[in-house]
Design a protein around this motif. Structure first.
Motif, PDB file in Angstrom:
ATOM      1  N   GLY A 161     -12.553  -4.205   0.976  1.00  0.00           N
ATOM      2  CA  GLY A 161     -11.936  -5.498   1.204  1.00  0.00           C
ATOM      3  C   GLY A 161     -11.169  -6.061   0.035  1.00  0.00           C
ATOM      4  O   GLY A 161     -10.833  -7.248   0.029  1.00  0.00           O
ATOM      5  N   ASP A 162     -10.852  -5.215  -0.961  1.00  0.00           N
ATOM      6  CA  ASP A 162     -10.108  -5.716  -2.120  1.00  0.00           C
ATOM      7  C   ASP A 162      -8.608  -5.449  -2.018  1.00  0.00           C
ATOM      8  O   ASP A 162      -7.862  -5.740  -2.948  1.00  0.00           O
TER       9      ASP A 162
ATOM     10  N   LYS B  55      -1.447  -0.910  15.127  1.00  0.00           N
ATOM     11  CA  LYS B  55      -0.286  -1.801  15.161  1.00  0.00           C
ATOM     12  C   LYS B  55      -0.662  -3.273  15.065  1.00  0.00           C
ATOM     13  O   LYS B  55      -0.064  -4.031  14.295  1.00  0.00           O
ATOM     14  N   GLN B  56      -1.675  -3.702  15.832  1.00  0.00           N
ATOM     15  CA  GLN B  56      -1.985  -5.124  15.928  1.00  0.00           C
ATOM     16  C   GLN B  56      -3.034  -5.608  14.931  1.00  0.00           C
ATOM     17  O   GLN B  56      -3.264  -6.816  14.824  1.00  0.00           O
ATOM     18  N   ALA B  57      -3.678  -4.695  14.209  1.00  0.00           N
ATOM     19  CA  ALA B  57      -4.775  -5.087  13.320  1.00  0.00           C
ATOM     20  C   ALA B  57      -4.255  -5.763  12.058  1.00  0.00           C
ATOM     21  O   ALA B  57      -3.084  -5.623  11.676  1.00  0.00           O
ATOM     22  N   VAL B  58      -5.139  -6.493  11.390  1.00  0.00           N
ATOM     23  CA  VAL B  58      -4.804  -7.061  10.090  1.00  0.00           C
ATOM     24  C   VAL B  58      -4.398  -5.945   9.138  1.00  0.00           C
ATOM     25  O   VAL B  58      -5.080  -4.919   9.033  1.00  0.00           O
ATOM     26  N   ASN B  59      -3.250  -6.120   8.489  1.00  0.00           N
ATOM     27  CA  ASN B  59      -2.731  -5.112   7.553  1.00  0.00           C
ATOM     28  C   ASN B  59      -2.665  -3.724   8.201  1.00  0.00           C
ATOM     29  O   ASN B  59      -2.854  -2.700   7.535  1.00  0.00           O
ATOM     30  N   ALA B  60      -2.385  -3.720   9.507  1.00  0.00           N
ATOM     31  CA  ALA B  60      -2.236  -2.473  10.277  1.00  0.00           C
ATOM     32  C   ALA B  60      -3.452  -1.566  10.167  1.00  0.00           C
ATOM     33  O   ALA B  60      -3.344  -0.343  10.253  1.00  0.00           O
ATOM     34  N   GLY B  61      -4.635  -2.173   9.973  1.00  0.00           N
ATOM     35  CA  GLY B  61      -5.874  -1.403   9.917  1.00  0.00           C
ATOM     36  C   GLY B  61      -6.174  -0.794   8.573  1.00  0.00           C
ATOM     37  O   GLY B  61      -7.214  -0.141   8.399  1.00  0.00           O
TER      38      GLY B  61
ATOM     39  N   ARG C 183      11.404  -1.471 -14.632  1.00  0.00           N
ATOM     40  CA  ARG C 183      12.238  -1.198 -15.809  1.00  0.00           C
ATOM     41  C   ARG C 183      13.693  -0.937 -15.445  1.00  0.00           C
ATOM     42  O   ARG C 183      14.609  -1.382 -16.156  1.00  0.00           O
ATOM     43  N   PHE C 184      13.951  -0.224 -14.333  1.00  0.00           N
ATOM     44  CA  PHE C 184      15.319   0.185 -14.006  1.00  0.00           C
ATOM     45  C   PHE C 184      15.902  -0.540 -12.795  1.00  0.00           C
ATOM     46  O   PHE C 184      16.919  -0.139 -12.256  1.00  0.00           O
ATOM     47  N   TRP C 185      15.242  -1.616 -12.359  1.00  0.00           N
ATOM     48  CA  TRP C 185      15.783  -2.460 -11.299  1.00  0.00           C
ATOM     49  C   TRP C 185      17.116  -3.079 -11.772  1.00  0.00           C
ATOM     50  O   TRP C 185      17.263  -3.363 -12.956  1.00  0.00           O
ATOM     51  N   PRO C 186      18.108  -3.288 -10.879  1.00  0.00           N
ATOM     52  CA  PRO C 186      18.087  -3.059  -9.434  1.00  0.00           C
ATOM     53  C   PRO C 186      18.683  -1.729  -8.995  1.00  0.00           C
ATOM     54  O   PRO C 186      18.591  -1.383  -7.829  1.00  0.00           O
ATOM     55  N   ALA C 187      19.313  -0.990  -9.932  1.00  0.00           N
ATOM     56  CA  ALA C 187      19.962   0.253  -9.517  1.00  0.00           C
ATOM     57  C   ALA C 187      18.949   1.281  -9.016  1.00  0.00           C
ATOM     58  O   ALA C 187      19.243   2.086  -8.126  1.00  0.00           O
ATOM     59  N   TYR C 188      17.754   1.261  -9.597  1.00  0.00           N
ATOM     60  CA  TYR C 188      16.672   2.150  -9.167  1.00  0.00           C
ATOM     61  C   TYR C 188      15.463   1.282  -8.857  1.00  0.00           C
ATOM     62  O   TYR C 188      15.011   0.510  -9.699  1.00  0.00           O
ATOM     63  N   LYS C 189      14.969   1.392  -7.649  1.00  0.00           N
ATOM     64  CA  LYS C 189      13.921   0.474  -7.190  1.00  0.00           C
ATOM     65  C   LYS C 189      12.520   1.035  -7.374  1.00  0.00           C
ATOM     66  O   LYS C 189      11.532   0.418  -6.958  1.00  0.00           O
ATOM     67  N   GLY C 190      12.401   2.202  -7.986  1.00  0.00           N
ATOM     68  CA  GLY C 190      11.085   2.735  -8.289  1.00  0.00           C
ATOM     69  C   GLY C 190      10.413   3.412  -7.116  1.00  0.00           C
ATOM     70  O   GLY C 190      11.047   3.778  -6.123  1.00  0.00           O
ATOM     71  N   ARG C 191       9.083   3.538  -7.230  1.00  0.00           N
ATOM     72  CA  ARG C 191       8.323   4.376  -6.312  1.00  0.00           C
ATOM     73  C   ARG C 191       7.440   3.590  -5.349  1.00  0.00           C
ATOM     74  O   ARG C 191       6.720   4.190  -4.543  1.00  0.00           O
ATOM     75  N   ASP C 192       7.521   2.263  -5.392  1.00  0.00           N
ATOM     76  CA  ASP C 192       6.664   1.464  -4.515  1.00  0.00           C
ATOM     77  C   ASP C 192       6.990   1.676  -3.040  1.00  0.00           C
ATOM     78  O   ASP C 192       6.104   1.603  -2.181  1.00  0.00           O
ATOM     79  N   GLY C 193       8.242   1.937  -2.727  1.00  0.00           N
ATOM     80  CA  GLY C 193       8.659   2.058  -1.331  1.00  0.00           C
ATOM     81  C   GLY C 193       8.062   3.238  -0.596  1.00  0.00           C
ATOM     82  O   GLY C 193       8.020   3.242   0.643  1.00  0.00           O
ATOM     83  N   CYS C 194       7.596   4.237  -1.329  1.00  0.00           N
ATOM     84  CA  CYS C 194       6.953   5.384  -0.671  1.00  0.00           C
ATOM     85  C   CYS C 194       5.434   5.313  -0.789  1.00  0.00           C
ATOM     86  O   CYS C 194       4.735   6.204  -0.291  1.00  0.00           O
ATOM     87  N   ARG C 195       4.922   4.244  -1.417  1.00  0.00           N
ATOM     88  CA  ARG C 195       3.484   4.141  -1.678  1.00  0.00           C
ATOM     89  C   ARG C 195       2.801   3.024  -0.882  1.00  0.00           C
ATOM     90  O   ARG C 195       1.629   2.749  -1.096  1.00  0.00           O
ATOM     91  N   THR C 196       3.526   2.369   0.011  1.00  0.00           N
ATOM     92  CA  THR C 196       2.935   1.280   0.774  1.00  0.00           C
ATOM     93  C   THR C 196       1.800   1.803   1.656  1.00  0.00           C
ATOM     94  O   THR C 196       1.738   2.986   1.973  1.00  0.00           O
ATOM     95  N   PRO C 197       0.881   0.903   2.062  1.00  0.00           N
ATOM     96  CA  PRO C 197      -0.319   1.350   2.775  1.00  0.00           C
ATOM     97  C   PRO C 197      -0.050   2.087   4.083  1.00  0.00           C
ATOM     98  O   PRO C 197       0.923   1.817   4.793  1.00  0.00           O
ATOM     99  N   MET C 198      -0.939   3.014   4.382  1.00  0.00           N
ATOM    100  CA  MET C 198      -0.929   3.762   5.629  1.00  0.00           C
ATOM    101  C   MET C 198      -1.153   2.788   6.792  1.00  0.00           C
ATOM    102  O   MET C 198      -1.906   1.811   6.662  1.00  0.00           O
TER     103      MET C 198
ATOM    104  N   ALA D 107      -8.297  -7.348   3.593  1.00  0.00           N
ATOM    105  CA  ALA D 107      -8.003  -8.274   2.496  1.00  0.00           C
ATOM    106  C   ALA D 107      -6.894  -9.254   2.888  1.00  0.00           C
ATOM    107  O   ALA D 107      -6.018  -8.955   3.711  1.00  0.00           O
ATOM    108  N   VAL D 108      -6.912 -10.421   2.266  1.00  0.00           N
ATOM    109  CA  VAL D 108      -5.841 -11.396   2.468  1.00  0.00           C
ATOM    110  C   VAL D 108      -4.525 -10.838   1.936  1.00  0.00           C
ATOM    111  O   VAL D 108      -3.466 -11.019   2.542  1.00  0.00           O
ATOM    112  N   ARG D 109      -4.602 -10.127   0.835  1.00  0.00           N
ATOM    113  CA  ARG D 109      -3.400  -9.543   0.220  1.00  0.00           C
ATOM    114  C   ARG D 109      -3.696  -8.116  -0.197  1.00  0.00           C
ATOM    115  O   ARG D 109      -4.716  -7.861  -0.856  1.00  0.00           O
ATOM    116  N   THR D 110      -2.852  -7.195   0.169  1.00  0.00           N
ATOM    117  CA  THR D 110      -3.016  -5.794  -0.229  1.00  0.00           C
ATOM    118  C   THR D 110      -2.174  -5.512  -1.473  1.00  0.00           C
ATOM    119  O   THR D 110      -1.234  -6.242  -1.780  1.00  0.00           O
ATOM    120  N   TRP D 111      -2.509  -4.440  -2.182  1.00  0.00           N
ATOM    121  CA  TRP D 111      -1.875  -4.185  -3.478  1.00  0.00           C
ATOM    122  C   TRP D 111      -0.363  -4.019  -3.345  1.00  0.00           C
ATOM    123  O   TRP D 111       0.393  -4.390  -4.242  1.00  0.00           O
TER     124      TRP D 111
END
Length: 552
Positions: free
Chosen positions: A30-31, A421-427, A402-417, A431-435
């Motif tokens: 739940g963190d 569909k309908q569950a909180v944070n897609a199951g 560090r290299f924003w905005p031309a390079y947006k880093g690796r967060d876009g491929c690391r978002t939660p699984m 948590a109220v907020r995910t990393w």
């Protein structure tokens, strides 16, 4: 190139590996951060894909400046992920399902919070003073040489206690270990032994060619951007990063690395059926480095390069990548992948206007599964997930910041699984907020939306990997290319009496192809999700289509 048939000890030849990024797979505490118990809960999903092994990104103790790739204790689990007993349970339950466990070993550098580094920086004459790469400044106080950090700026950080610089290829909080010191090698090998004794089946070796540096600290020369034939030479960093301006002759890929890899292989040989896969980022020299690291059967079992992690999507590119590997690496083995935790997801890299994203995802896994070598999948690609948009305020990746905005880093491929569909944070988490935020558009592709849908990307992955397993020549049979017209790739898997013909159309339009007259087409096999026409000795392929047939 001829390879031996797989046995229990070389299960890794032709295997399918599924990469789990633990922070983003399943949260049970739940963190808002995934954990090992979450992976245990989702083992049935992984097993249902038909993969052979799970690669776990780092879960070791760490201050998380680089999200686990900065290790402060190589022999313990970070509390945010659980305990050693959780890891032991994961290994046991994975093995019950026939799944191997491969863990990510990040040994070129540690965290600056590791006890080794704390002692090393305390003085110039302590027992671990030479465990990291220390150097005096130039007379004018500047860094010892021109080496650069991949994460931006010089690869040297000033330390006020020792009055010296220490080297870091990544963040300043990730000091590089000094592998020229045999005590460092011995300590690192002891950490491998710790996990081998716990039943780990293999190791993915992060930045495996970064272990040694040039003893003389010579400057790297500038990189010539073109080869003799005028083609651009790729580098191991985005073009906004000055790291790519250097030819990295001296800060990595040193000859001493081969001897250490032999020591590591000798350790693994004391255990039954263990394997290693090395990540090699070495620009134009990557294939030569892979050849050196995998030849002779006494170093790494297999390696992968960045060739197929690029934006290039054409028959010629994939044919060239495989042909070059086969021509340079005589007796080594490769592990191909299209996505991982460090690059933009492949359906986004390759998507063109007018494409059906799900169809492109189906085409991509069918292509990858047909290749000679082992293959690696990255969590979420079995759902056809594209790169997530992450607002700047939500970024956590230091590379992207560090290299924003031309390079947006690796967060876009690391978002939660996304599981429901309908569950909180897609199951993923209660948590109220995910990393990292869960993208709303990913919810539409959640597991519960695809699990029982016959034409879904998820079930296409399952069917395609089952097709691969049902044909032994796809596991370890040789691969030979045929001449084609246009943006087509055709090749034969297998030899002698057991051969399969594959044809892939990379065009966004129908294409006809006539096989060579010396090929005797036998039974046409139905590839999951594809139905090209074969009449009067000619194959009619639709846009992004695939064909397979037995050869007589």
């Amino acid at each position: 190139m001829t390879v031996s048939k797989t046995t229990s000890s070389d299960w890794w030849r032709g295997c399918v590996v599924y990469q789990v990024y633990p922070r983003s797979y399943q949260d049970t505490s739940g963190d808002g951060i995934g954990d090992i118990r979450g992976i245990i809960e989702r083992l049935d999903h992984i097993a249902s894909l038909g993969v052979d092994a799970i690669w776990l990104s780092p879960f070791f103790k760490s201050p998380m400046a680089d999200f686990g790739y900065d290790v402060s204790d190589y022999c313990d689990v970070d509390p945010m992920f659980g305990m050693l007993s959780d890891f032991d349970e994961l290994v046991g339950k994975a093995h019950e399902r026939g799944l191997k466990i491969i863990i990510d070993q990040v040994i070129s550098h540690s965290s600056d919070q590791h006890d080794w580094f704390k002692e090393s920086r305390s003085s110039r004459d302590n027992p671990k003073a030479d465990w990291y790469i220390w150097a005096d400044p130039k007379p004018d106080g500047t860094a010892p040489n021109n080496w650069l950090s991949i994460f931006g700026g010089p690869a040297w950080e000033w330390d006020t206690v020792r009055h010296q610089y220490y080297m870091h290829n990544f963040l300043a909080s990730q000091p590089d270990l000094n592998f020229h010191n045999p005590d460092v090698q011995n300590a690192i090998l002891d950490t491998f032994r710790f996990w081998l004794d716990r039943g780990v089946d293999g190791f993915r070796l992060d930045t495996v060619n970064f272990y040694f540096h040039d003893r003389h600290l010579r400057d790297n020369p500038p990189l010539s951007k073109a080869t003799e034939d005028g083609n651009f030479m790729g580098v191991d960093a985005p073009d906004v990063n000055p790291y790519g301006y250097q030819d990295h002759l001296y800060d990595k890929s040193q000859p001493e690395n081969v001897v250490f890899l032999q020591r590591l292989r000798a350790l693994l040989n004391q255990y039954e059926g263990r394997t290693t896969v090395g990540e090699v980022g070495d620009g134009r020299r990557s294939l030569k480095t892979v050849a050196a690291y995998t030849s002779g059967g006494d170093k790494l079992h297999m390696c992968y390069t960045f060739d197929m992690l690029s934006a290039e999507f054409s028959a010629e590119h994939f044919r060239r990548s495989i042909s070059n590997f086969q021509s340079v690496v005589d007796d080594g083995w490769v592990c191909w992948s299209f996505s991982n935790h460090d690059v933009e997801r492949h359906v986004t890299r390759w998507l063109q206007e007018g494409d059906d994203q799900d169809h492109l995802a189906r085409f991509a896994i069918t292509l990858l599964a047909s290749f000679w070598g082992s293959i690696c999948l990255y969590q979420g690609e079995e759902l056809g997930l594209g790169e997530a948009h992450v607002d700047y305020k939500d970024l956590v990746d230091p590379y992207g910041i560090r290299f924003w905005p031309a390079y947006k880093g690796r967060d876009g491929c690391r978002t939660p699984m996304v599981w429901e569909k309908q569950a909180v944070n897609a199951g993923f988490s209660d948590a109220v907020r995910t990393w990292l935020p869960v993208p709303d558009d990913h919810r539409l592709q959640a597991v519960d939306q695809q699990d029982h849908l016959s034409g879904s990307v998820l079930n296409h992955y399952r069917q395609t990997l089952a097709f691969r397993k049902s044909h032994p020549v796809m596991i370890d049979g040789p691969m030979s290319f045929l001449d084609t017209n246009g943006n087509l790739m055709a090749f034969v898997r297998g030899e002698g009496s057991e051969r399969l013909l594959f044809v892939f159309n990379f065009e966004r339009a129908p294409v006809d192809w006539t096989p060579p007259s010396d090929l005797k087409i036998g039974d046409v096999l139905t590839l999951p999700g594809f139905a090209p026409a074969y009449e009067d000795g000619s194959v009619r392929l639709q846009a992004l289509d695939a064909f397979c047939a037995k050869l007589g």
